[in-house]
Design a protein around this motif. Sequence first.
Motif, PDB file in Angstrom:
ATOM      1  N   GLN A 187       0.844  -1.187   0.000  1.00 52.66           N
ATOM      2  CA  GLN A 187       0.000   0.000   0.000  1.00 52.66           C
ATOM      3  C   GLN A 187       0.884   1.244   0.000  1.00 52.66           C
ATOM      4  N   SER A 188       0.274   2.344  -0.408  1.00 43.64           N
ATOM      5  CA  SER A 188       0.919   3.647  -0.298  1.00 43.64           C
ATOM      6  C   SER A 188      -0.104   4.611   0.278  1.00 43.64           C
ATOM      7  N   ALA A 189       0.375   5.745   0.746  1.00 43.52           N
ATOM      8  CA  ALA A 189      -0.526   6.741   1.321  1.00 43.52           C
ATOM      9  C   ALA A 189      -0.320   8.076   0.630  1.00 43.52           C
ATOM     10  N   ILE A 190      -1.410   8.790   0.445  1.00 45.82           N
ATOM     11  CA  ILE A 190      -1.361  10.160  -0.050  1.00 45.82           C
ATOM     12  C   ILE A 190      -1.527  11.094   1.134  1.00 45.82           C
ATOM     13  N   GLY A 191      -0.654  12.038   1.224  1.00 41.67           N
ATOM     14  CA  GLY A 191      -0.765  13.070   2.250  1.00 41.67           C
ATOM     15  C   GLY A 191      -0.845  14.436   1.603  1.00 41.67           C
ATOM     16  N   CYS A 192      -1.706  15.294   2.104  1.00 40.23           N
ATOM     17  CA  CYS A 192      -1.813  16.658   1.591  1.00 40.23           C
ATOM     18  C   CYS A 192      -2.638  17.496   2.568  1.00 40.23           C
ATOM     19  N   ALA A 193      -2.667  18.785   2.318  1.00 37.41           N
ATOM     20  CA  ALA A 193      -3.524  19.685   3.086  1.00 37.41           C
ATOM     21  C   ALA A 193      -4.771  19.975   2.262  1.00 37.41           C
ATOM     22  N   ILE A 194      -5.921  19.988   2.922  1.00 45.02           N
ATOM     23  CA  ILE A 194      -7.179  20.271   2.232  1.00 45.02           C
ATOM     24  C   ILE A 194      -7.978  21.314   3.017  1.00 45.02           C
ATOM     25  N   LYS A 195      -8.810  22.014   2.294  1.00 50.34           N
ATOM     26  CA  LYS A 195      -9.760  22.947   2.909  1.00 50.34           C
ATOM     27  C   LYS A 195     -11.160  22.428   2.615  1.00 50.34           C
ATOM     28  N   THR A 196     -11.991  22.356   3.657  1.00 53.36           N
ATOM     29  CA  THR A 196     -13.349  21.833   3.504  1.00 53.36           C
ATOM     30  C   THR A 196     -14.378  22.959   3.635  1.00 53.36           C
ATOM     31  N   ARG A 197     -15.585  22.689   3.156  1.00 53.85           N
ATOM     32  CA  ARG A 197     -16.637  23.720   3.198  1.00 53.85           C
ATOM     33  C   ARG A 197     -17.110  23.975   4.629  1.00 53.85           C
ATOM     34  N   ASP A 240      -1.161   0.816  -6.741  1.00 55.12           N
ATOM     35  CA  ASP A 240      -1.553   1.185  -8.108  1.00 55.12           C
ATOM     36  C   ASP A 240      -2.663   2.242  -8.108  1.00 55.12           C
ATOM     37  N   VAL A 241      -3.587   2.151  -7.141  1.00 53.93           N
ATOM     38  CA  VAL A 241      -4.653   3.150  -7.035  1.00 53.93           C
ATOM     39  C   VAL A 241      -4.064   4.490  -6.580  1.00 53.93           C
ATOM     40  N   CYS A 242      -3.131   4.423  -5.653  1.00 56.03           N
ATOM     41  CA  CYS A 242      -2.467   5.635  -5.182  1.00 56.03           C
ATOM     42  C   CYS A 242      -1.788   6.366  -6.347  1.00 56.03           C
ATOM     43  N   ASN A 243      -1.079   5.616  -7.185  1.00 54.90           N
ATOM     44  CA  ASN A 243      -0.407   6.230  -8.334  1.00 54.90           C
ATOM     45  C   ASN A 243      -1.412   6.863  -9.285  1.00 54.90           C
ATOM     46  N   GLU A 244      -2.548   6.193  -9.463  1.00 53.51           N
ATOM     47  CA  GLU A 244      -3.602   6.731 -10.339  1.00 53.51           C
ATOM     48  C   GLU A 244      -4.136   8.057  -9.784  1.00 53.51           C
ATOM     49  N   TYR A 245      -4.410   8.106  -8.476  1.00 56.58           N
ATOM     50  CA  TYR A 245      -4.961   9.322  -7.876  1.00 56.58           C
ATOM     51  C   TYR A 245      -3.922  10.453  -7.850  1.00 56.58           C
ATOM     52  N   MET A 246      -2.655  10.095  -7.679  1.00 58.61           N
ATOM     53  CA  MET A 246      -1.611  11.113  -7.688  1.00 58.61           C
ATOM     54  C   MET A 246      -1.453  11.751  -9.071  1.00 58.61           C
ATOM     55  N   SER A 247      -1.831  11.031 -10.107  1.00 63.30           N
ATOM     56  CA  SER A 247      -1.690  11.561 -11.469  1.00 63.30           C
ATOM     57  C   SER A 247      -2.822  12.516 -11.851  1.00 63.30           C
ATOM     58  N   SER A 252      -9.684  17.322 -10.312  1.00 61.70           N
ATOM     59  CA  SER A 252     -10.153  15.930 -10.387  1.00 61.70           C
ATOM     60  C   SER A 252      -9.892  15.209  -9.067  1.00 61.70           C
ATOM     61  N   PHE A 253      -8.760  15.502  -8.440  1.00 59.54           N
ATOM     62  CA  PHE A 253      -8.450  14.885  -7.148  1.00 59.54           C
ATOM     63  C   PHE A 253      -9.446  15.349  -6.088  1.00 59.54           C
ATOM     64  N   ILE A 254      -9.773  16.632  -6.093  1.00 58.12           N
ATOM     65  CA  ILE A 254     -10.754  17.164  -5.146  1.00 58.12           C
ATOM     66  C   ILE A 254     -12.093  16.455  -5.303  1.00 58.12           C
ATOM     67  N   GLU A 255     -12.509  16.253  -6.537  1.00 51.61           N
ATOM     68  CA  GLU A 255     -13.789  15.577  -6.788  1.00 51.61           C
ATOM     69  C   GLU A 255     -13.742  14.121  -6.315  1.00 51.61           C
ATOM     70  N   LYS A 256     -12.636  13.441  -6.606  1.00 49.99           N
ATOM     71  CA  LYS A 256     -12.501  12.041  -6.188  1.00 49.99           C
ATOM     72  C   LYS A 256     -12.496  11.930  -4.664  1.00 49.99           C
ATOM     73  N   ASN A 273      -0.035  20.672  -1.775  1.00 45.90           N
ATOM     74  CA  ASN A 273       1.152  19.868  -1.416  1.00 45.90           C
ATOM     75  C   ASN A 273       0.877  18.373  -1.359  1.00 45.90           C
ATOM     76  N   ARG A 274       0.318  17.834  -2.441  1.00 48.14           N
ATOM     77  CA  ARG A 274       0.109  16.387  -2.490  1.00 48.14           C
ATOM     78  C   ARG A 274       1.441  15.648  -2.576  1.00 48.14           C
ATOM     79  N   ALA A 275       1.541  14.575  -1.806  1.00 48.59           N
ATOM     80  CA  ALA A 275       2.721  13.705  -1.875  1.00 48.59           C
ATOM     81  C   ALA A 275       2.294  12.296  -1.511  1.00 48.59           C
TER      82      ALA A 275
END
Length: 410
Positions: A187-197, A240-247, A252-256, A273-275
Amino acid sequence: MIKHSTVIVGGGLVGGLTALLLAKENIDVAVLDAAPLLDENQVLEKMNSRVLALSQATIHLLKIAGVWPYIARYEPYTAMHVWNKNGYGEVDFGQESLKPPSENEWLGVMVEPSILNLAIQKTMLANVKNYHTQIRVKHLAQEIDGWRIQLSNNTSLHTKLLIGADGANSFVRQEALIAMKVLDYKQSAIGCAIKTRKPHHHVARQIFLPTGPLAYLPLKSPTATENGYWQSIVWTLPTDVCNEYMSLDNQSFIEKLSQESLYMLEGVTEVENRASFPLKARSAEKYVQAGLALIGDAAHVIHPLAGQGVNIGCLDAAMLSHILLKDLERSGVWANIQTLRKYESLRRHQNEAMMHGMSIMGWLQASQSSSLIWARSFGQRVVMKSPKLKGFFLDQANGMHLLQRTRYHN
């Protein structure tokens, strides 16, 4: 050759905390850190997309070591909400807070690593005489009465106790020929900062998706007008899903992310700052040998599922310091192998139980078996209905019970 009773390689949170706890007791300790001193203005101006979840035990230890007053920015959390997308049970601890909570309401705090490292550095500059930055260890050699340390500037040090606090790829561990057991989660993890409504109201949230857990962790914004709306995420996914979402592009990432989180807090509006990083559990085959001890990520790395990695590292620092000082006071010996084995016996058992527990929990939460989904949901409902069980899990999370028999309890 310069001699010190103790040399710590690595001046991050765990190594720095150990140095400060020992320096408080007038132990001759030197810290060797490859990193440079941080620029305070740069650190404070920029919001880091990552946070570390500090337990009450870790906060307590940082106060004892004198670090806490230097922490310039943090976000308390007063509640945790955990649920499964495909289950019927959920677990809630604490209560949300619509205003800045008082300290007695905290379950813990979220701190950016850069803010924490700045505080550690400032405290060591004030309290550790032999604190050296931008210096690398070139070679280590075990001798009859300790370790010889060759530095990149050709200086040689000798120490009776060498402490490796230099992270998952520890040079100290490698030079000591201590092997690592590795569990690759694939597995891999995506880390980033987000702002929510909607604001987070000081609640740490985690939803278990079929692909893995997604955590929303309150993040303090440098801008007061945006406080309460920014969060740090850790999204565990098959690689593999992580790589797809990072691309994906940001929109599109926000929507997903909004869709997969079931529009938690009414969805995401911004991302920064997605990583991504691979997930592997690691455990050193031994934590000690003659004149040497490993602490923190140099000894173990666990799944980020419960956010306990940094806290068990700080407990390593406290337990090693306590045991060293206790044996020095009782028998006048410093860091003999029997002392070091007491530390290893205590911490290795606790850390491996945590590591395997996180692995099992991740597997149970990811399972799509109907019987396991039912059992998981039933168990969550049982916990929610039992104040004693909820209290037990909160005690385990805050870590204070592990300090009860040490000098750091009060």
